[in-house]
Design a protein around this motif. Structure first.
Motif, mmCIF file in Angstrom:
data_model
loop_
_atom_site.group_PDB
_atom_site.id
_atom_site.type_symbol
_atom_site.label_atom_id
_atom_site.label_comp_id
_atom_site.label_asym_id
_atom_site.label_seq_id
_atom_site.Cartn_x
_atom_site.Cartn_y
_atom_site.Cartn_z
ATOM 1 N N TRP B 109 0.931 -1.383 0.065
ATOM 2 C CA TRP B 109 0.085 0.061 -0.051
ATOM 3 C C TRP B 109 0.786 1.233 0.170
ATOM 4 O O TRP B 109 0.563 2.388 -0.766
ATOM 5 N N ARG B 110 1.969 1.281 0.812
ATOM 6 C CA ARG B 110 2.935 2.403 0.887
ATOM 7 C C ARG B 110 3.605 2.554 -0.639
ATOM 8 O O ARG B 110 3.570 3.825 -0.977
ATOM 9 N N ALA B 111 3.968 1.598 -1.407
ATOM 10 C CA ALA B 111 4.440 1.625 -2.648
ATOM 11 C C ALA B 111 3.324 2.123 -3.553
ATOM 12 O O ALA B 111 3.636 2.974 -4.386
ATOM 13 N N LEU B 112 2.258 1.878 -3.243
ATOM 14 C CA LEU B 112 1.017 2.259 -4.415
ATOM 15 C C LEU B 112 0.561 3.557 -4.225
ATOM 16 O O LEU B 112 0.114 4.136 -5.084
ATOM 17 N N THR B 113 0.719 3.999 -2.951
ATOM 18 C CA THR B 113 0.414 5.418 -2.546
ATOM 19 C C THR B 113 1.376 6.379 -3.748
ATOM 20 O O THR B 113 1.030 7.340 -4.164
ATOM 21 N N HIS B 114 2.679 5.996 -3.836
ATOM 22 C CA HIS B 114 3.568 6.684 -4.707
ATOM 23 C C HIS B 114 3.184 6.281 -6.131
ATOM 24 O O HIS B 114 3.119 7.499 -6.668
ATOM 25 N N TRP B 115 2.689 5.353 -6.570
ATOM 26 C CA TRP B 115 2.421 5.122 -7.922
ATOM 27 C C TRP B 115 1.053 5.818 -8.346
ATOM 28 O O TRP B 115 0.729 6.510 -9.452
ATOM 29 N N ILE B 116 -0.108 6.008 -7.293
ATOM 30 C CA ILE B 116 -1.103 6.622 -7.488
ATOM 31 C C ILE B 116 -0.905 8.364 -7.508
ATOM 32 O O ILE B 116 -1.195 8.711 -8.596
ATOM 33 N N GLY B 117 0.084 8.521 -6.806
ATOM 34 C CA GLY B 117 0.408 10.076 -6.518
ATOM 35 C C GLY B 117 1.254 10.542 -7.972
ATOM 36 O O GLY B 117 1.130 11.587 -8.262
ATOM 37 N N GLY B 118 1.995 9.574 -8.309
ATOM 38 C CA GLY B 118 3.030 9.863 -9.466
ATOM 39 C C GLY B 118 2.514 10.568 -10.625
ATOM 40 O O GLY B 118 2.879 11.805 -10.798
ATOM 41 N N MET B 119 1.641 9.735 -11.336
ATOM 42 C CA MET B 119 0.957 10.538 -12.361
ATOM 43 C C MET B 119 -0.094 11.333 -11.989
ATOM 44 O O MET B 119 -0.580 12.134 -12.851
ATOM 45 N N GLY B 120 -0.624 11.431 -10.883
ATOM 46 C CA GLY B 120 -1.749 12.185 -10.409
ATOM 47 C C GLY B 120 -2.956 11.648 -10.189
ATOM 48 O O GLY B 120 -3.625 11.125 -11.134
#
Lengths: 460, 460
Positions: B109-120
């Motif tokens: 989930w921690r890594a996924l927050t990055h991935w969702i936030g990265g592209m916006g």
């Protein structure tokens, strides 16, 4: 330079260093006048103006270094040049490790470099030599590129004389006040020169720390006067107090001094358990010394907790008022930048509305705001370049930051290894040349010096 | 959030934290939909756009913090919120002192927050939910205020989908490359999420330092891809290589990476007697990690000599490309500022000539340059405010500088006490909230968040 003979004779010191230096300067000057007298005299244009001013500051620093070298006080040319340009640019960064061992005639010359540089070499020349005519105007613009063009009306000789008149008057007043305390006449004169020019060279190893509270308050008061726009002093002498207290920059200047002094005073009382008077005196002195870019020291502020001296660092990036002898970015630029940043938010919501920045009730042209923004960006860029250069030369992070802003802002003391009770002797020669260049850039407010290095300048 | 159940089931971990968090999020979401369904649907205006976007980022960080809290990995709300907004904003600053003890479902989930936030988050919503219609455009502008308006043509759904398509494709490619090395599938997915989003959360306590050179080079390569404008990836997939290599920002990006890598490599070989491969690997990894604002770590750069890590600090102020997932000031802004500063010198000599800044062969309007300058000034102002706040909270000078720029620039590791092998656990709660705010300001490029605090925003 010859005036340094007065203390030399009075204290029975060797007069030859001053005489040799003056003679050499005079002969080379006469030689240049002779070989160039056949050139046709033309009016000085924009480009010539910038070139003359930048070169003048370098050349006087070369000749101004002679007394230090001939007296043996500073044998190395790099060191002597650094000390001299630090004097003329009113930086006050010193490489001397034992100031009190230097002959008084040389210390007098050292203080005098401040005083000459403070009001500006060109302003002095224009005031004394009206022969320059309209060309003098170009020179003045190149030396005082601040954003108060209204003071540069055509009768520049009159303006230059008026500025120097106020400068001399305030200096004499400070000498009297200092002499009335425990200082002798010699120290009073030297410290008054260094105060009114916002320079910072003291005749004592521990700067102002050893003097009485009375003397420290007198110097604080005159530092604050020196950091004001001299036009306001002119108004004061003519009883136009309203005009002074309606000046936005002056109000911001007083406000910053008051707020930061208050924060540091309370902080010192709480954390260092100073008594209130000592805490107030140390903080108001430090705040006035740094914001006006004077650089006199009564307290080793980097021994305070970081959360107190961080405010001193912030002041280093603010600087004095436009039209003062102080250096730095200048308060008026910060005011315009802050107002414009705020308005930029408004412009984001109303992209088609024209929302100008207002200062003193008047709308400021886009072009000036543009210029101020460019100035600040270049300032940050050069500051960063200075930090990198110092780090590459082996300094730690705090020292690099301190040396770069203290030189570019014409302050003197910084943080880290160039903190308030340190000096610049340990810096390698290349570093001293880089810092000298930063001082010159700061004193001539970037553009005049940078222009000369741009290809556009040399293209016809 | 529910996808975190996959690693939870696979590794036989407690599934309830994820289920509780998802259920709570779903119910509150449905509740809001229900109570607002009677409001008439109007098109989203400029103001509403800014407000929705800023609030969305705060709200998802609140709900995103639930799995950390319910799992007991981060019991304090302040810490969990900090970790989550650090994830969504792709900062990667962590308060976890022992990452490897956290359940894998929570690390996912921690890594996924990055991935969702990265592209916006908004870009994702626009891509998935075409119901937003023209209002989605306003939201996109508020979330991606970068200076590449040409990519925001009316068919935004198509653009958003295209960007997400490239993003997914590159992420899958990186997963495959990482899996081909010594990483397992779980670590490969988490690290690919963190790389492509330029986030920086690792699943290991010592970040990437423990992995093989192969893995380090793969991550370096994909960090560099993630810091590029995604429009260029689109061109690459369509074989338009000329367009990629003619892009000024991309060339500057590669140039900076090459030069700084070269300097640090030579420096490490000479001063730390690293072998050339190790020196090159550590420096290119660090340079790519910091300029793209990822924040992965293979070397404790603050143990290098100051004159080497000072360049790392400079990179912190540069940032990735516009239209990339990287944060910071962005290279295109620096290019425009440098060009404009140079031209400002020209304008000083020719005050009546109109000399526009050119980028990619086109003249850039005054208004854009004005906006970029205002952006940079506000950036420096907020950075300075962050430094003061951290110092007031008791941090030393380097730590204050490091924490402020690492948060505002969405980098993660800074210098001093928040250096590459440290974490943010020791910072007092107020400091964590301030840094969280800086991360949000940085991710939404200042204006969107600042606007909401301006009175002009609330005036009709």
């Amino acid at each position: 330079m010859l005036t340094s003979l007065i203390p030399a004779f009075y204290y029975g010191e060797d007069v030859m260093p001053v005489i040799y230096s003056s003679a050499l300067t005079l002969f080379i000057g006469l030689f240049i006048v002779l070989i160039t007298r056949n050139y046709k005299k033309k009016d000085i244009g924009k480009r010539e103006g910038y070139l003359i001013v930048a070169l003048t500051w370098v050349i006087i620093s070369v000749f101004g270094a002679l007394p230090f070298m001939f007296s043996g006080s500073i044998p190395s040319f790099t060191d002597a040049f650094f000390e001299t340009i630090s004097g003329f640019t009113t930086t006050g960064a010193s490489i001397l490790t034992d100031i009190e061992s230097v002959p008084k005639s040389i210390l007098f010359w050292r203080a005098l470099t401040h005083w000459i540089g403070g009001m500006g070499i060109i302003v002095l020349t224009v005031a004394i030599l009206p022969v320059l005519g309209i060309g003098g105007m170009q020179l003045l613009i190149a030396e005082m590129p601040g954003i108060t063009p209204d003071k540069l009306h055509p009768r520049i000789t009159a303006t230059a004389k008026r500025f120097w008149g106020i400068y001399v008057l305030l200096t004499i007043m400070e000498i009297i006040f200092l002499w009335a305390g425990e200082m002798g006449l010699f120290d009073s004169v030297c410290h008054a020169f260094a105060t009114m020019a916002t320079g910072g060279f003291s005749t004592k190893n521990n700067s102002i720390a050893g003097f009485s509270p009375y003397t420290q308050y007198v110097i604080t008061f005159f530092m604050i006067l020196a950091g004001m726009n001299f036009t306001l002093h002119y108004f004061t002498f003519h009883g136009k107090f309203k005009k002074v207290f309606k000046n936005e920059e002056f109000n911001a200047y007083l406000f910053i001094i008051l707020v930061v002094t208050l924060i540091i005073t309370v902080g010192l009382v709480l954390t260092e358990s100073f008594n209130v008077e000592k805490a107030f005196r140390d903080s108001v002195f430090t705040v006035a010394s740094i914001i006006t870019t004077t650089g006199f020291v009564t307290a080793d502020y980097i021994t305070w907790p970081v959360f107190l001296w961080i405010f001193v660092v912030v002041l280093m990036f603010i600087g004095g008022s436009a039209g003062s002898t102080g250096g730095g970015v200048k308060i008026i630029r910060h005011l315009l930048l802050l107002k414009n940043s705020w308005l930029e938010l408004k412009r984001t919501i109303h992209p088609f509305a024209v929302i100008p920045v207002k200062y003193g009730g008047k709308a400021i042209s886009q072009q000036i705001i543009f210029n101020v923004m460019a100035f600040f960006l270049i300032y940050i860029l050069i500051f960063s370049g200075g930090v990198i250069a110092m780090a590459v030369l082996g300094m730690d992070f705090e020292t690099s930051v301190g040396a770069s802003i203290a030189s570019l802002g014409n302050i003197g003391p910084g943080i880290g290894g160039v903190g308030p009770v340190e000096n610049y002797a340990f810096i390698p020669p290349l570093g001293k040349w880089i810092l000298s260049f930063l001082m010159l850039l700061g004193r001539l407010e970037l553009f005049t010096v940078l222009l000369i290095f741009s290809p556009a300048f040399w293209k016809r």
